[in-house]
Enzyme design. Structure first.
Site, mmCIF file in Angstrom:
data_model
loop_
_atom_site.group_PDB
_atom_site.id
_atom_site.type_symbol
_atom_site.label_atom_id
_atom_site.label_comp_id
_atom_site.label_asym_id
_atom_site.label_seq_id
_atom_site.Cartn_x
_atom_site.Cartn_y
_atom_site.Cartn_z
ATOM 1 N N LYS A 161 95.297 71.897 -39.832
ATOM 2 C CA LYS A 161 95.460 72.415 -38.447
ATOM 3 C C LYS A 161 96.591 73.296 -38.377
ATOM 4 C CE LYS A 161 93.205 71.541 -34.483
ATOM 5 N NZ LYS A 161 91.977 71.056 -34.128
HETATM 6 P P1 NAD Z 1 90.094 75.293 -24.059
HETATM 7 O O1 NAD Z 1 91.436 75.601 -24.113
HETATM 8 O O2 NAD Z 1 88.931 75.858 -24.006
HETATM 9 O O3 NAD Z 1 89.812 74.239 -22.767
HETATM 10 C C1 NAD Z 1 90.707 73.168 -22.314
HETATM 11 C C2 NAD Z 1 90.577 72.893 -20.699
HETATM 12 O O4 NAD Z 1 91.380 71.849 -20.612
HETATM 13 C C3 NAD Z 1 90.641 73.996 -19.821
HETATM 14 O O5 NAD Z 1 89.821 73.839 -18.809
HETATM 15 C C4 NAD Z 1 92.122 73.472 -19.487
HETATM 16 O O6 NAD Z 1 92.225 74.071 -17.980
HETATM 17 C C5 NAD Z 1 91.752 72.085 -19.253
HETATM 18 N N1 NAD Z 1 92.953 71.537 -18.966
HETATM 19 C C6 NAD Z 1 94.334 71.485 -19.425
HETATM 20 N N2 NAD Z 1 95.314 70.777 -18.994
HETATM 21 C C7 NAD Z 1 94.527 69.875 -18.206
HETATM 22 C C8 NAD Z 1 94.878 68.674 -17.318
HETATM 23 N N3 NAD Z 1 96.057 68.238 -17.330
HETATM 24 N N4 NAD Z 1 93.889 68.201 -16.400
HETATM 25 C C9 NAD Z 1 92.753 68.626 -16.601
HETATM 26 N N5 NAD Z 1 92.145 69.816 -17.546
HETATM 27 C C10 NAD Z 1 93.175 70.539 -18.236
HETATM 28 O O7 NAD Z 1 90.005 74.119 -25.232
HETATM 29 P P2 NAD Z 1 88.749 73.397 -26.036
HETATM 30 O O8 NAD Z 1 88.434 74.225 -27.108
HETATM 31 O O9 NAD Z 1 87.714 73.069 -24.901
HETATM 32 O O10 NAD Z 1 89.232 72.015 -26.687
HETATM 33 C C11 NAD Z 1 89.397 71.175 -25.681
HETATM 34 C C12 NAD Z 1 89.878 69.700 -26.535
HETATM 35 O O11 NAD Z 1 88.751 69.710 -27.386
HETATM 36 C C13 NAD Z 1 91.239 69.800 -27.229
HETATM 37 O O12 NAD Z 1 91.676 68.569 -27.385
HETATM 38 C C14 NAD Z 1 90.702 70.331 -28.656
HETATM 39 O O13 NAD Z 1 91.578 69.877 -29.520
HETATM 40 C C15 NAD Z 1 89.332 69.390 -28.598
HETATM 41 N N6 NAD Z 1 88.359 70.177 -29.620
HETATM 42 C C16 NAD Z 1 87.794 71.165 -29.589
HETATM 43 C C17 NAD Z 1 87.099 71.917 -30.536
HETATM 44 C C18 NAD Z 1 86.501 73.288 -30.312
HETATM 45 O O14 NAD Z 1 85.368 73.390 -31.301
HETATM 46 N N7 NAD Z 1 86.832 74.008 -29.275
HETATM 47 C C19 NAD Z 1 86.533 70.977 -31.373
HETATM 48 C C20 NAD Z 1 87.095 69.805 -31.610
HETATM 49 C C21 NAD Z 1 88.099 69.323 -30.688
#
Ligand code: NAD
Length: 470
Positions: A161
Protein backbone atom coordinates in the site's frame (compact mmCIF):
# COMPACT_ATOMS: atom_id res chain seq x y z
CA UNK A 1 -8.63 -12.72 22.58
CA UNK A 2 -11.37 -12.66 25.24
CA UNK A 3 -14.38 -10.31 25.14
CA UNK A 4 -12.98 -8.33 28.07
CA UNK A 5 -9.62 -8.02 26.38
CA UNK A 6 -11.20 -6.60 23.24
CA UNK A 7 -13.15 -4.07 25.29
CA UNK A 8 -10.09 -3.09 27.26
CA UNK A 9 -8.13 -2.91 24.05
CA UNK A 10 -10.56 -0.44 22.53
CA UNK A 11 -10.53 1.69 25.63
CA UNK A 12 -6.78 2.03 25.42
CA UNK A 13 -5.72 0.28 28.60
CA UNK A 14 -2.07 -0.10 29.49
CA UNK A 15 -0.10 -2.33 27.17
CA UNK A 16 1.09 -4.69 29.87
CA UNK A 17 -2.48 -5.59 30.77
CA UNK A 18 -2.84 -6.86 27.22
CA UNK A 19 0.48 -8.59 26.76
CA UNK A 20 -0.70 -12.01 27.85
CA UNK A 21 -3.76 -11.90 25.64
CA UNK A 22 -2.67 -10.46 22.38
CA UNK A 23 -1.56 -7.32 20.59
CA UNK A 24 -0.75 -4.40 22.86
CA UNK A 25 -2.99 -1.40 22.67
CA UNK A 26 -2.03 2.10 21.63
CA UNK A 27 -2.71 4.89 24.06
CA UNK A 28 -4.68 7.91 22.96
CA UNK A 29 -2.66 9.86 20.43
CA UNK A 30 -0.16 7.06 19.90
CA UNK A 31 -0.18 5.84 16.34
CA UNK A 32 0.97 2.25 16.62
CA UNK A 33 3.32 -0.39 17.87
CA UNK A 34 6.92 0.65 18.00
CA UNK A 35 8.47 -2.05 20.05
CA UNK A 36 8.74 -5.80 20.44
CA UNK A 37 8.59 -8.07 17.43
CA UNK A 38 6.44 -5.81 15.25
CA UNK A 39 7.55 -2.75 13.33
CA UNK A 40 10.49 -1.10 14.96
CA UNK A 41 10.68 2.42 13.58
CA UNK A 42 8.59 5.20 15.04
CA UNK A 43 6.50 7.11 12.54
CA UNK A 44 8.16 10.50 12.17
CA UNK A 45 5.94 11.61 9.32
CA UNK A 46 6.15 15.23 8.34
CA UNK A 47 2.90 17.01 9.03
CA UNK A 48 1.44 20.06 7.44
CA UNK A 49 1.25 22.20 10.52
CA UNK A 50 -1.56 24.41 9.22
CA UNK A 51 -3.97 21.45 9.09
CA UNK A 52 -6.20 20.60 12.05
CA UNK A 53 -6.01 16.96 13.11
CA UNK A 54 -9.20 15.14 12.15
CA UNK A 55 -11.41 13.72 14.94
CA UNK A 56 -10.77 10.09 15.87
CA UNK A 57 -13.19 7.72 14.23
CA UNK A 58 -12.57 4.67 16.37
CA UNK A 59 -10.96 3.66 19.59
CA UNK A 60 -8.13 1.89 17.85
CA UNK A 61 -6.12 2.49 14.71
CA UNK A 62 -6.56 0.55 11.46
CA UNK A 63 -3.20 -1.04 12.23
CA UNK A 64 -4.48 -2.44 15.52
CA UNK A 65 -7.66 -3.69 13.85
CA UNK A 66 -5.72 -5.72 11.25
CA UNK A 67 -3.24 -6.91 13.85
CA UNK A 68 -6.11 -8.11 16.04
CA UNK A 69 -7.58 -10.28 13.26
CA UNK A 70 -4.19 -11.63 12.26
CA UNK A 71 -3.29 -12.48 15.84
CA UNK A 72 -6.60 -14.28 16.46
CA UNK A 73 -6.33 -16.32 13.24
CA UNK A 74 -2.65 -17.13 13.83
CA UNK A 75 -3.56 -18.50 17.27
CA UNK A 76 -6.34 -20.67 15.86
CA UNK A 77 -3.96 -21.96 13.19
CA UNK A 78 -1.32 -22.57 15.87
CA UNK A 79 1.22 -20.63 13.82
CA UNK A 80 4.59 -20.76 15.59
CA UNK A 81 5.56 -17.39 17.14
CA UNK A 82 8.65 -16.98 14.98
CA UNK A 83 6.64 -17.51 11.81
CA UNK A 84 3.88 -15.15 12.98
CA UNK A 85 6.55 -12.53 13.69
CA UNK A 86 7.47 -12.52 9.99
CA UNK A 87 3.94 -11.46 9.09
CA UNK A 88 3.59 -8.94 11.90
CA UNK A 89 6.12 -6.69 10.22
CA UNK A 90 6.51 -5.56 6.63
CA UNK A 91 9.15 -6.75 4.18
CA UNK A 92 10.01 -3.19 3.19
CA UNK A 93 8.85 0.29 4.22
CA UNK A 94 9.79 3.32 2.21
CA UNK A 95 9.09 6.78 3.59
CA UNK A 96 9.92 9.78 1.43
CA UNK A 97 9.71 13.52 1.49
CA UNK A 98 7.42 14.99 -1.16
CA UNK A 99 8.21 18.73 -1.36
CA UNK A 100 5.94 20.56 -3.79
CA UNK A 101 5.59 24.29 -4.47
CA UNK A 102 1.86 24.96 -4.41
CA UNK A 103 -0.12 27.81 -5.94
CA UNK A 104 0.42 29.99 -2.86
CA UNK A 105 4.10 30.19 -3.84
CA UNK A 106 5.23 28.25 -0.74
CA UNK A 107 7.03 24.95 -0.64
CA UNK A 108 4.84 22.34 1.13
CA UNK A 109 6.45 19.19 2.44
CA UNK A 110 4.23 16.12 2.35
CA UNK A 111 5.16 12.62 3.46
CA UNK A 112 4.87 9.72 1.05
CA UNK A 113 4.93 6.00 1.89
CA UNK A 114 5.14 2.69 0.13
CA UNK A 115 4.92 -0.36 2.34
CA UNK A 116 5.45 -3.86 0.94
CA UNK A 117 4.12 -6.29 3.47
CA UNK A 118 4.68 -9.75 1.98
CA UNK A 119 5.60 -10.94 -1.51
CA UNK A 120 5.61 -14.71 -1.10
CA UNK A 121 2.70 -15.22 -3.53
CA UNK A 122 3.76 -12.76 -6.25
CA UNK A 123 4.61 -9.12 -6.95
CA UNK A 124 3.43 -6.59 -4.37
CA UNK A 125 0.05 -5.06 -5.17
CA UNK A 126 -1.93 -2.30 -3.49
CA UNK A 127 -3.46 1.13 -3.90
CA UNK A 128 -2.13 4.60 -3.33
CA UNK A 129 -4.14 6.83 -1.02
CA UNK A 130 -4.04 10.62 -0.96
CA UNK A 131 -5.62 11.75 2.30
CA UNK A 132 -4.52 14.19 5.02
CA UNK A 133 -4.71 11.44 7.69
CA UNK A 134 -2.38 9.03 5.89
CA UNK A 135 0.52 7.94 8.08
CA UNK A 136 2.93 5.04 8.22
CA UNK A 137 0.80 2.94 10.54
CA UNK A 138 -2.26 3.26 8.37
CA UNK A 139 -0.31 2.33 5.25
CA UNK A 140 1.20 -0.67 7.09
CA UNK A 141 -2.25 -1.86 8.05
CA UNK A 142 -3.57 -1.49 4.54
CA UNK A 143 -0.52 -3.25 3.07
CA UNK A 144 -1.03 -6.22 5.37
CA UNK A 145 -4.72 -6.32 4.48
CA UNK A 146 -3.69 -6.62 0.82
CA UNK A 147 -1.51 -9.65 1.59
CA UNK A 148 -4.49 -11.49 3.06
CA UNK A 149 -6.97 -10.17 0.50
CA UNK A 150 -5.01 -11.31 -2.57
CA UNK A 151 -4.50 -14.70 -0.91
CA UNK A 152 -8.17 -15.07 0.06
CA UNK A 153 -9.37 -14.46 -3.50
CA UNK A 154 -6.38 -16.50 -4.73
CA UNK A 155 -4.74 -14.15 -7.23
CA UNK A 156 -0.95 -14.26 -7.60
CA UNK A 157 0.10 -11.16 -5.68
CA UNK A 158 1.62 -10.07 -2.43
CA UNK A 159 0.39 -7.11 -0.38
CA UNK A 160 1.44 -3.46 -0.48
CA UNK A 161 0.00 0.00 0.00
CA UNK A 162 1.11 3.58 -0.49
CA UNK A 163 -0.04 7.03 0.36
CA UNK A 164 0.69 10.71 0.71
CA UNK A 165 -0.67 12.84 3.56
CA UNK A 166 -2.23 15.37 1.23
CA UNK A 167 -5.81 16.54 0.82
CA UNK A 168 -6.42 16.30 -2.95
CA UNK A 169 -9.64 18.31 -2.71
CA UNK A 170 -7.54 21.36 -1.78
CA UNK A 171 -5.18 21.02 -4.77
CA UNK A 172 -5.53 22.22 -8.35
CA UNK A 173 -5.08 19.58 -11.08
CA UNK A 174 -1.58 20.92 -11.70
CA UNK A 175 -0.65 20.66 -8.02
CA UNK A 176 -2.05 17.13 -7.84
CA UNK A 177 0.06 16.17 -10.85
CA UNK A 178 3.15 17.67 -9.19
CA UNK A 179 2.53 15.67 -6.00
CA UNK A 180 1.99 12.46 -7.99
CA UNK A 181 5.10 12.89 -10.15
CA UNK A 182 7.30 13.87 -7.23
CA UNK A 183 6.08 10.90 -5.16
CA UNK A 184 6.52 8.46 -8.08
CA UNK A 185 10.05 9.69 -8.62
CA UNK A 186 10.93 9.02 -4.99
CA UNK A 187 9.55 5.46 -4.89
CA UNK A 188 10.11 4.22 -8.46
CA UNK A 189 13.05 2.05 -7.41
CA UNK A 190 10.78 -0.29 -5.51
CA UNK A 191 8.06 -0.38 -8.21
CA UNK A 192 7.78 -2.26 -11.50
CA UNK A 193 5.50 -4.79 -13.23
CA UNK A 194 7.30 -7.77 -11.67
CA UNK A 195 8.03 -6.03 -8.38
CA UNK A 196 5.22 -3.82 -7.10
CA UNK A 197 2.17 -2.55 -8.97
CA UNK A 198 0.19 0.39 -7.48
CA UNK A 199 -3.49 1.15 -8.13
CA UNK A 200 -6.01 3.84 -7.08
CA UNK A 201 -7.41 4.11 -3.57
CA UNK A 202 -9.06 6.94 -1.65
CA UNK A 203 -8.27 10.33 -3.13
CA UNK A 204 -6.59 8.94 -6.26
CA UNK A 205 -8.10 7.97 -9.61
CA UNK A 206 -7.32 6.93 -13.18
CA UNK A 207 -5.74 10.31 -13.96
CA UNK A 208 -3.33 9.96 -11.03
CA UNK A 209 -2.41 6.47 -12.27
CA UNK A 210 -1.78 7.92 -15.76
CA UNK A 211 0.70 10.44 -14.33
CA UNK A 212 2.34 7.66 -12.32
CA UNK A 213 2.73 5.49 -15.43
CA UNK A 214 4.12 8.41 -17.41
CA UNK A 215 6.67 9.30 -14.74
CA UNK A 216 7.75 5.67 -14.40
CA UNK A 217 7.99 5.44 -18.22
CA UNK A 218 10.41 8.38 -18.37
CA UNK A 219 12.92 6.24 -16.50
CA UNK A 220 12.07 2.74 -17.69
CA UNK A 221 10.38 3.12 -21.08
CA UNK A 222 6.66 2.64 -21.74
CA UNK A 223 5.51 0.17 -19.09
CA UNK A 224 1.71 0.08 -18.81
CA UNK A 225 1.83 -2.99 -16.51
CA UNK A 226 3.62 -0.93 -13.82
CA UNK A 227 0.30 0.42 -12.50
CA UNK A 228 -3.40 -0.51 -12.76
CA UNK A 229 -6.59 1.52 -12.65
CA UNK A 230 -5.35 3.57 -15.62
CA UNK A 231 -7.66 5.36 -18.06
CA UNK A 232 -9.01 3.23 -20.92
CA UNK A 233 -7.01 5.37 -23.35
CA UNK A 234 -3.79 4.23 -21.65
CA UNK A 235 -4.38 0.46 -21.62
CA UNK A 236 -6.65 0.59 -18.59
CA UNK A 237 -9.12 -2.29 -18.33
CA UNK A 238 -12.79 -2.06 -19.10
CA UNK A 239 -14.70 -2.58 -15.88
CA UNK A 240 -11.88 -1.48 -13.52
CA UNK A 241 -13.57 1.70 -12.32
CA UNK A 242 -16.73 -0.12 -11.25
CA UNK A 243 -14.95 -3.27 -10.08
CA UNK A 244 -14.85 -2.78 -6.31
CA UNK A 245 -18.50 -1.71 -6.19
CA UNK A 246 -19.46 -4.55 -8.51
CA UNK A 247 -17.68 -7.05 -6.27
CA UNK A 248 -19.46 -5.65 -3.21
CA UNK A 249 -22.82 -6.16 -4.92
CA UNK A 250 -21.82 -9.68 -5.97
CA UNK A 251 -21.18 -10.39 -2.29
CA UNK A 252 -24.61 -9.01 -1.36
CA UNK A 253 -26.15 -11.42 -3.86
CA UNK A 254 -24.21 -14.44 -2.56
CA UNK A 255 -24.82 -13.61 1.10
CA UNK A 256 -28.50 -12.82 0.52
CA UNK A 257 -29.12 -16.53 -0.15
CA UNK A 258 -27.76 -17.40 3.28
CA UNK A 259 -30.33 -15.21 5.04
CA UNK A 260 -33.15 -15.71 2.53
CA UNK A 261 -33.13 -12.12 1.43
CA UNK A 262 -34.35 -11.17 -2.02
CA UNK A 263 -31.93 -8.45 -3.31
CA UNK A 264 -34.60 -7.13 -5.70
CA UNK A 265 -36.78 -5.94 -2.85
CA UNK A 266 -34.03 -5.13 -0.35
CA UNK A 267 -33.26 -1.77 1.25
CA UNK A 268 -29.71 -0.55 1.80
CA UNK A 269 -27.71 2.26 3.40
CA UNK A 270 -24.46 3.51 1.85
CA UNK A 271 -21.86 5.16 4.08
CA UNK A 272 -19.52 6.96 1.65
CA UNK A 273 -20.36 7.86 -1.94
CA UNK A 274 -17.02 7.91 -3.77
CA UNK A 275 -15.79 5.34 -6.26
CA UNK A 276 -16.85 2.28 -4.25
CA UNK A 277 -20.06 3.69 -2.76
CA UNK A 278 -21.44 5.30 -5.91
CA UNK A 279 -20.84 2.20 -8.05
CA UNK A 280 -22.16 -0.20 -5.44
CA UNK A 281 -25.28 1.96 -4.96
CA UNK A 282 -26.01 2.13 -8.69
CA UNK A 283 -25.52 -1.60 -9.15
CA UNK A 284 -27.68 -2.37 -6.11
CA UNK A 285 -30.36 -0.17 -7.66
CA UNK A 286 -30.01 -2.05 -10.94
CA UNK A 287 -30.85 -5.23 -9.00
CA UNK A 288 -34.03 -3.55 -7.78
CA UNK A 289 -32.81 -2.65 -4.27
CA UNK A 290 -33.72 0.72 -2.69
CA UNK A 291 -31.21 3.13 -1.08
CA UNK A 292 -32.84 4.52 2.08
CA UNK A 293 -29.81 6.42 3.40
CA UNK A 294 -26.49 7.69 2.12
CA UNK A 295 -23.62 9.84 3.37
CA UNK A 296 -20.41 11.42 2.25
CA UNK A 297 -17.98 13.55 4.25
CA UNK A 298 -20.33 16.56 3.90
CA UNK A 299 -23.32 14.95 5.61
CA UNK A 300 -26.06 12.35 5.29
CA UNK A 301 -29.57 12.04 3.89
CA UNK A 302 -32.39 9.53 4.42
CA UNK A 303 -35.52 8.71 2.44
CA UNK A 304 -37.82 5.74 3.06
CA UNK A 305 -39.09 5.81 -0.54
CA UNK A 306 -35.57 5.54 -1.89
CA UNK A 307 -32.87 7.94 -3.03
CA UNK A 308 -32.03 7.65 -6.73
CA UNK A 309 -28.40 6.47 -6.86
CA UNK A 310 -27.98 7.35 -10.57
CA UNK A 311 -29.15 10.93 -10.07
CA UNK A 312 -27.08 11.29 -6.91
CA UNK A 313 -23.99 10.05 -8.78
CA UNK A 314 -24.62 12.69 -11.49
CA UNK A 315 -25.02 15.36 -8.79
CA UNK A 316 -21.73 14.32 -7.12
CA UNK A 317 -19.91 14.08 -10.47
CA UNK A 318 -20.89 17.68 -11.13
CA UNK A 319 -19.26 18.69 -7.85
CA UNK A 320 -22.35 18.50 -5.58
CA UNK A 321 -22.36 17.26 -2.00
CA UNK A 322 -24.60 14.41 -0.86
CA UNK A 323 -26.14 16.63 1.85
CA UNK A 324 -27.34 19.13 -0.80
CA UNK A 325 -28.98 16.57 -3.07
CA UNK A 326 -32.43 17.89 -3.82
CA UNK A 327 -34.54 14.73 -3.85
CA UNK A 328 -37.08 15.16 -1.13
CA UNK A 329 -34.82 13.14 1.18
CA UNK A 330 -34.31 14.40 4.70
CA UNK A 331 -30.95 15.68 5.95
CA UNK A 332 -29.76 13.69 8.96
CA UNK A 333 -26.61 13.55 11.11
CA UNK A 334 -23.81 11.12 10.28
CA UNK A 335 -24.62 9.43 13.59
CA UNK A 336 -28.21 8.84 12.57
CA UNK A 337 -27.22 7.15 9.32
CA UNK A 338 -25.96 4.02 11.05
CA UNK A 339 -29.28 3.65 12.90
CA UNK A 340 -31.46 3.60 9.77
CA UNK A 341 -33.44 0.42 9.37
CA UNK A 342 -32.34 -1.51 6.27
CA UNK A 343 -31.50 -4.98 5.00
CA UNK A 344 -27.94 -4.21 3.94
CA UNK A 345 -25.53 -1.67 5.43
CA UNK A 346 -22.50 -0.91 3.25
CA UNK A 347 -19.59 1.03 4.78
CA UNK A 348 -17.69 2.56 1.84
CA UNK A 349 -15.80 5.43 3.45
CA UNK A 350 -12.94 5.41 5.95
CA UNK A 351 -11.67 2.81 8.39
CA UNK A 352 -12.91 2.56 11.97
CA UNK A 353 -16.33 4.11 11.34
CA UNK A 354 -18.29 1.28 12.98
CA UNK A 355 -17.06 1.13 16.55
CA UNK A 356 -18.11 0.21 20.07
CA UNK A 357 -20.18 3.39 20.50
CA UNK A 358 -22.37 2.97 17.43
CA UNK A 359 -22.36 -0.76 16.52
CA UNK A 360 -25.36 -1.47 18.73
CA UNK A 361 -27.38 1.09 16.80
CA UNK A 362 -27.10 -0.65 13.43
CA UNK A 363 -30.44 -2.08 12.32
CA UNK A 364 -29.46 -4.16 9.31
CA UNK A 365 -29.49 -7.89 8.56
CA UNK A 366 -26.20 -7.87 6.70
CA UNK A 367 -23.14 -5.63 6.53
CA UNK A 368 -20.91 -5.83 3.46
CA UNK A 369 -17.62 -4.00 4.01
CA UNK A 370 -16.78 -1.94 0.93
CA UNK A 371 -14.27 0.13 2.93
CA UNK A 372 -11.06 -1.24 4.41
CA UNK A 373 -11.18 -1.91 8.18
CA UNK A 374 -14.49 -0.08 8.73
CA UNK A 375 -15.33 -2.20 11.79
CA UNK A 376 -13.41 -2.39 15.05
CA UNK A 377 -13.12 -5.79 16.77
CA UNK A 378 -15.53 -4.76 19.51
CA UNK A 379 -18.08 -3.53 16.97
CA UNK A 380 -17.66 -6.80 15.07
CA UNK A 381 -18.42 -8.73 18.23
CA UNK A 382 -21.53 -6.63 18.93
CA UNK A 383 -22.83 -7.06 15.40
CA UNK A 384 -22.21 -10.81 15.44
CA UNK A 385 -24.03 -10.97 18.78
CA UNK A 386 -26.95 -9.11 17.21
CA UNK A 387 -27.13 -11.67 14.41
CA UNK A 388 -25.82 -9.39 11.64
CA UNK A 389 -24.13 -11.33 8.84
CA UNK A 390 -20.80 -9.59 8.11
CA UNK A 391 -19.01 -10.00 4.79
CA UNK A 392 -15.51 -8.80 5.72
CA UNK A 393 -13.43 -6.26 3.78
CA UNK A 394 -10.74 -8.80 2.83
CA UNK A 395 -13.38 -10.58 0.77
CA UNK A 396 -16.08 -7.99 0.05
CA UNK A 397 -13.96 -5.24 -1.50
CA UNK A 398 -11.54 -7.48 -3.41
CA UNK A 399 -13.25 -6.71 -6.74
CA UNK A 400 -10.89 -3.80 -7.37
CA UNK A 401 -7.70 -5.80 -7.00
CA UNK A 402 -9.15 -8.68 -9.01
CA UNK A 403 -9.83 -6.44 -12.01
CA UNK A 404 -6.44 -4.77 -11.43
CA UNK A 405 -5.00 -8.26 -11.84
CA UNK A 406 -6.94 -8.59 -15.12
CA UNK A 407 -5.59 -5.21 -16.25
CA UNK A 408 -2.02 -6.30 -15.49
CA UNK A 409 -2.52 -9.59 -17.34
CA UNK A 410 -3.92 -7.70 -20.36
CA UNK A 411 -1.04 -5.16 -20.25
CA UNK A 412 1.62 -7.86 -20.10
CA UNK A 413 0.15 -9.36 -23.26
CA UNK A 414 -0.88 -6.03 -24.86
CA UNK A 415 -4.40 -7.25 -25.53
CA UNK A 416 -7.81 -6.16 -24.32
CA UNK A 417 -10.80 -8.05 -22.98
CA UNK A 418 -14.37 -6.83 -23.39
CA UNK A 419 -16.22 -5.43 -20.40
CA UNK A 420 -18.52 -8.48 -20.38
CA UNK A 421 -15.50 -10.78 -20.24
CA UNK A 422 -14.00 -8.79 -17.37
CA UNK A 423 -17.27 -8.78 -15.42
CA UNK A 424 -17.84 -12.49 -15.95
CA UNK A 425 -14.32 -13.38 -14.80
CA UNK A 426 -14.71 -11.07 -11.78
CA UNK A 427 -18.00 -12.69 -10.78
CA UNK A 428 -16.44 -16.15 -11.10
CA UNK A 429 -13.53 -15.33 -8.77
CA UNK A 430 -15.72 -13.52 -6.23
CA UNK A 431 -18.23 -16.39 -6.17
CA UNK A 432 -15.46 -18.95 -5.68
CA UNK A 433 -13.91 -16.92 -2.86
CA UNK A 434 -17.28 -16.45 -1.16
CA UNK A 435 -17.96 -20.19 -1.33
CA UNK A 436 -14.53 -21.09 0.05
CA UNK A 437 -14.83 -18.63 2.93
CA UNK A 438 -18.41 -19.52 3.77
CA UNK A 439 -17.66 -23.27 3.65
CA UNK A 440 -14.79 -22.77 6.04
CA UNK A 441 -16.92 -20.59 8.33
CA UNK A 442 -19.55 -23.33 8.39
CA UNK A 443 -16.93 -26.00 9.19
CA UNK A 444 -15.45 -23.80 11.96
CA UNK A 445 -18.82 -22.68 13.27
CA UNK A 446 -17.38 -19.15 13.07
CA UNK A 447 -18.32 -15.89 11.35
CA UNK A 448 -16.84 -15.25 7.92
CA UNK A 449 -14.04 -12.88 8.94
CA UNK A 450 -12.01 -15.37 11.00
CA UNK A 451 -12.55 -17.99 8.30
CA UNK A 452 -11.32 -15.60 5.61
CA UNK A 453 -8.18 -14.69 7.55
CA UNK A 454 -7.40 -18.35 8.21
CA UNK A 455 -7.69 -19.18 4.54
CA UNK A 456 -5.50 -16.22 3.50
CA UNK A 457 -2.84 -16.86 6.13
CA UNK A 458 -2.64 -20.56 5.28
CA UNK A 459 -2.04 -19.75 1.61
CA UNK A 460 0.66 -17.19 2.33
CA UNK A 461 2.38 -19.48 4.85
CA UNK A 462 2.37 -22.32 2.33
CA UNK A 463 3.87 -20.11 -0.40
CA UNK A 464 6.49 -18.64 1.96
CA UNK A 465 7.49 -22.04 3.27
CA UNK A 466 7.69 -23.73 -0.16
CA UNK A 467 9.92 -20.89 -1.33
CA UNK A 468 12.07 -21.49 1.71
CA UNK A 469 11.42 -18.08 3.29
CA UNK A 470 10.18 -19.45 6.59
P1 NAD B 1 -13.26 7.86 -2.49
O1 NAD B 1 -12.29 8.86 -2.06
O2 NAD B 1 -13.65 7.77 -3.92
O3 NAD B 1 -14.62 8.01 -1.65
C1 NAD B 1 -14.66 8.07 -0.23
C2 NAD B 1 -16.06 8.52 0.16
O4 NAD B 1 -16.16 8.50 1.58
C3 NAD B 1 -16.38 9.95 -0.28
O5 NAD B 1 -17.74 10.01 -0.69
C4 NAD B 1 -16.19 10.73 1.00
O6 NAD B 1 -16.92 11.95 1.02
C5 NAD B 1 -16.74 9.73 1.99
N1 NAD B 1 -16.42 10.02 3.39
C6 NAD B 1 -15.26 10.48 3.92
N2 NAD B 1 -15.40 10.68 5.24
C7 NAD B 1 -16.68 10.33 5.54
C8 NAD B 1 -17.44 10.32 6.73
N3 NAD B 1 -16.90 10.70 7.89
N4 NAD B 1 -18.73 9.89 6.69
C9 NAD B 1 -19.29 9.48 5.51
N5 NAD B 1 -18.61 9.48 4.35
C10 NAD B 1 -17.33 9.90 4.37
O7 NAD B 1 -12.68 6.44 -1.99
P2 NAD B 1 -13.04 4.99 -2.53
O8 NAD B 1 -12.04 4.60 -3.56
O9 NAD B 1 -14.50 4.89 -2.81
O10 NAD B 1 -12.67 4.12 -1.22
C11 NAD B 1 -13.58 4.01 -0.14
C12 NAD B 1 -13.12 2.88 0.78
O11 NAD B 1 -13.06 1.68 0.03
C13 NAD B 1 -11.73 3.07 1.39
O12 NAD B 1 -11.73 2.49 2.67
C14 NAD B 1 -10.85 2.29 0.46
O13 NAD B 1 -9.65 1.85 1.08
C15 NAD B 1 -11.76 1.12 0.14
N6 NAD B 1 -11.42 0.42 -1.10
C16 NAD B 1 -11.38 1.08 -2.29
C17 NAD B 1 -11.07 0.38 -3.45
C18 NAD B 1 -11.09 1.03 -4.81
O14 NAD B 1 -10.94 0.32 -5.82
N7 NAD B 1 -11.32 2.33 -4.93
C19 NAD B 1 -10.77 -0.99 -3.37
C20 NAD B 1 -10.83 -1.63 -2.12
C21 NAD B 1 -11.16 -0.90 -0.99
Amino acid sequence: MSDEAIEESEKGQAAEEQAADGPSVPQEGESGPHSGEGHGAPDKSARRTEEEPAPRRAEISNYRIVEHWFHAAAERLELPDDVAAVFRSSYREVQVQVPVRLGDGRLHVFSGYRVQHNGARGPYKGGIRFHPEVDLDEVRALAELMTWKTAIVNIPYGGAKGGVNVDPSKLSAQELEEVTRSFTNKIEKVLGPQRDIPAPDMGTNAQVMAWLMDEFGKLHGHTPACVTGKPIALEGSFGREAATGRGVVQMVREAAREIELEPAGATFVMQGFGNVGAWAARLMQELGARMVGVADASGAIAGKDGIDAEKLADHVREGGRVADFDSGAEQIDHDELVALECDVFIPAALGGMIHSDNADRLRCRMMVEGANSPTTPKADEILNGNGVLIIPDVLANAGGVIVSYFEWVQNLQHLRWTEEEVNERLAKIMRRAFREVSDRARENGSPMRPAAYELGIERVVEAASTRGYI
